[in-house]
Design an enzyme around this catalytic site. Structure first.
Site, short mmCIF file in Angstrom:
data_model
loop_
_atom_site.label_atom_id
_atom_site.label_comp_id
_atom_site.label_asym_id
_atom_site.label_seq_id
_atom_site.Cartn_x
_atom_site.Cartn_y
_atom_site.Cartn_z
N HIS A 1 0.73 -1.30 -0.18
CA HIS A 1 0.03 0.16 0.03
C HIS A 1 0.93 1.31 0.19
CE1 HIS A 1 -3.32 -2.65 0.86
NE2 HIS A 1 -4.13 -1.68 0.70
N GLU B 1 0.42 -16.59 24.85
CA GLU B 1 -0.18 -17.88 24.74
C GLU B 1 1.23 -18.83 24.08
OE1 GLU B 1 -3.97 -19.18 23.67
OE2 GLU B 1 -4.97 -17.17 24.24
#
Length: 402
Positions: free
Chosen positions: A343, A368
């Site tokens: 972009h 996690e």
């Protein structure tokens, strides 16, 4: 053999969530993200869609769907915005699935059923200000006094900390083992927001997942009934690791959705943005980045689908889920970075979604089990240093279609 063909039920779930995300969530995400504002109404809508109890049996208020459905939901939700998948990770993966497997019938009736119906919101409390991947480094204590435990400590970086009603909390119950860092001295508890001495707060300084609620909570002489202990005393570490395995599965599937979001946004931009007289999609190095997203998406999806299939079969999947989580989260970080690059200057503007993808992707590479933790796990499996031992409690196989 694993069947990669989605069932009609799976297809219907994906279609429903895609439509909900497109019509009800996406129009709000830009403003919610910019304002650091959590929309509680999404929780109500997710409850109505039976997402908050998606793989919990119907007898406990859930939708009774399989574990692949849980993964599909997480992928679709993160395709829209990461904070939606985070809700699924903490409410379903870390908390409710753990209560279903480790809890007593009394706990399931009092806590699990309302959570599965979306009447109560739940989360998970392991991480502390000075303890993340080092789980035995936590300092929270739980001292038994008659028919109660008295909990003291602080948890940090807790998703839905200022929103949840129920918290699955890990604490030390054996102070001598705490000194020796012997994890068999840890236990797990259900703590209610309304318990005296409990308080929570939101973190305002984070730079990603801004539409979600993240914070911490403090417990000062919080009295928790003995019947709120999850598992036996001393099984807290086992409960925590069981929860994390299911949470990692949701993170892997969610990160896969983020890769797809980056791919789709980048393809659309590359087909319309022109430089040097041609669409940028015709430039070879742009194609290279797009091709990487394509391969990363397919590989990530296959890895979490394998873990979901193993769960459906009732087979241990600690190694496979770890690999899926590690690969997909690193792939999502790579995809988000390349999406911004494709972009160009516009990628640095909130006019386009890829900046949000870039800010959102990083956390999953850390929580996690950081990428470094999972790398070590995979190496230890390969070297034979790590072998999964039988657990007292295992996730039940899916029986709905059998």
């Amino acid at each position: 053999m694993i069947d990669l063909q989605l069932s009609d039920e799976h297809e219907a779930l994906v279609s429903t969530l895609s439509e909900w995300g497109r019509k009800d969530v996406l129009p709000q995400i830009h403003d919610l993200d910019r304002e650091h504002r959590f929309n509680r109404d999404f929780l109500r809508q997710m409850g109505e869609l039976q997402l908050l109890g998606i793989c919990i049996p119907e007898e406990w208020g859930g939708a009774g769907m399989d574990y692949v459905s849980l993964g599909l939901a997480c992928e679709e939700l993160e395709y829209v915005d990461t904070h939606l998948r985070v809700i699924m990770s903490v409410h379903v993966g870390l908390n409710s699935m753990t209560l279903w497997c480790w809890g007593t019938d009394q706990q399931r009736k009092k806590y699990l059923a309302p959570q599965a119906k979306g009447e109560k919101i739940a989360t998970y409390g392991l991480t502390e200000p000075n303890a993340g991947s080092d789980a035995v480094g936590i300092q929270t204590t739980a001292v038994r006094r008659g028919d109660r435990y008295v909990l003291n400590g602080e948890k940090m970086w807790i998703s839905l900390a200022d929103v949840a009603d129920n918290f699955l909390v890990i604490a030390w119950t054996d102070q001598e083992k705490k000194k020796k860092r012997d994890h068999s001295g840890m236990s797990a508890f259900i703590v209610e927001r309304g318990f005296k001495g409990f308080s929570s707060f939101s973190i305002k300084e984070k730079w990603g997942i801004l539409a979600g609620n993240t914070g911490g909570f403090s417990m000062q002489d919080v009295e928790v009934p003995v019947e709120n202990r999850v598992g036996e005393e001393g099984e807290g570490f086992k409960v925590a690791m069981f929860a994390l395995e299911n949470g990692r599965y949701t993170v892997a599937a969610g990160a896969t959705g983020l890769v797809r979001a980056c791919r789709d946004a980048s393809v659309a931009y590359a087909q319309t943005r022109r430089t040097f007289g041609v669409p940028i999609g015709e430039h070879q190095l742009v194609k290279e980045m797009l091709a990487q997203m394509v391969s990363d998406y397919d590989a990530s999806r296959l890895l979490w689908l394998r873990a979901g299939w193993l769960k459906n079969e009732g087979r241990r999947n600690t190694r496979e889920t770890s690999l899926a989580k590690w690969f997909a989260t690193v792939a999502s970080e790579r995809a988000a970075g390349d999406a911004v690059q494709i972009h160009g200057a516009n990628g640095y503007s909130d006019e386009y979604p890829v900046g949000r993808f870039y800010r959102n992707c990083k956390a999953a590479v850390i929580y996690e089990g950081s990428r470094e933790v999972h790398k070590l796990m995979q190496a230890d499996y390969a070297l034979g240093y790590r072998q999964d031992k039988p657990r007292r409690i295992e996730l039940p196989p899916y029986k709905g279609s059998r």
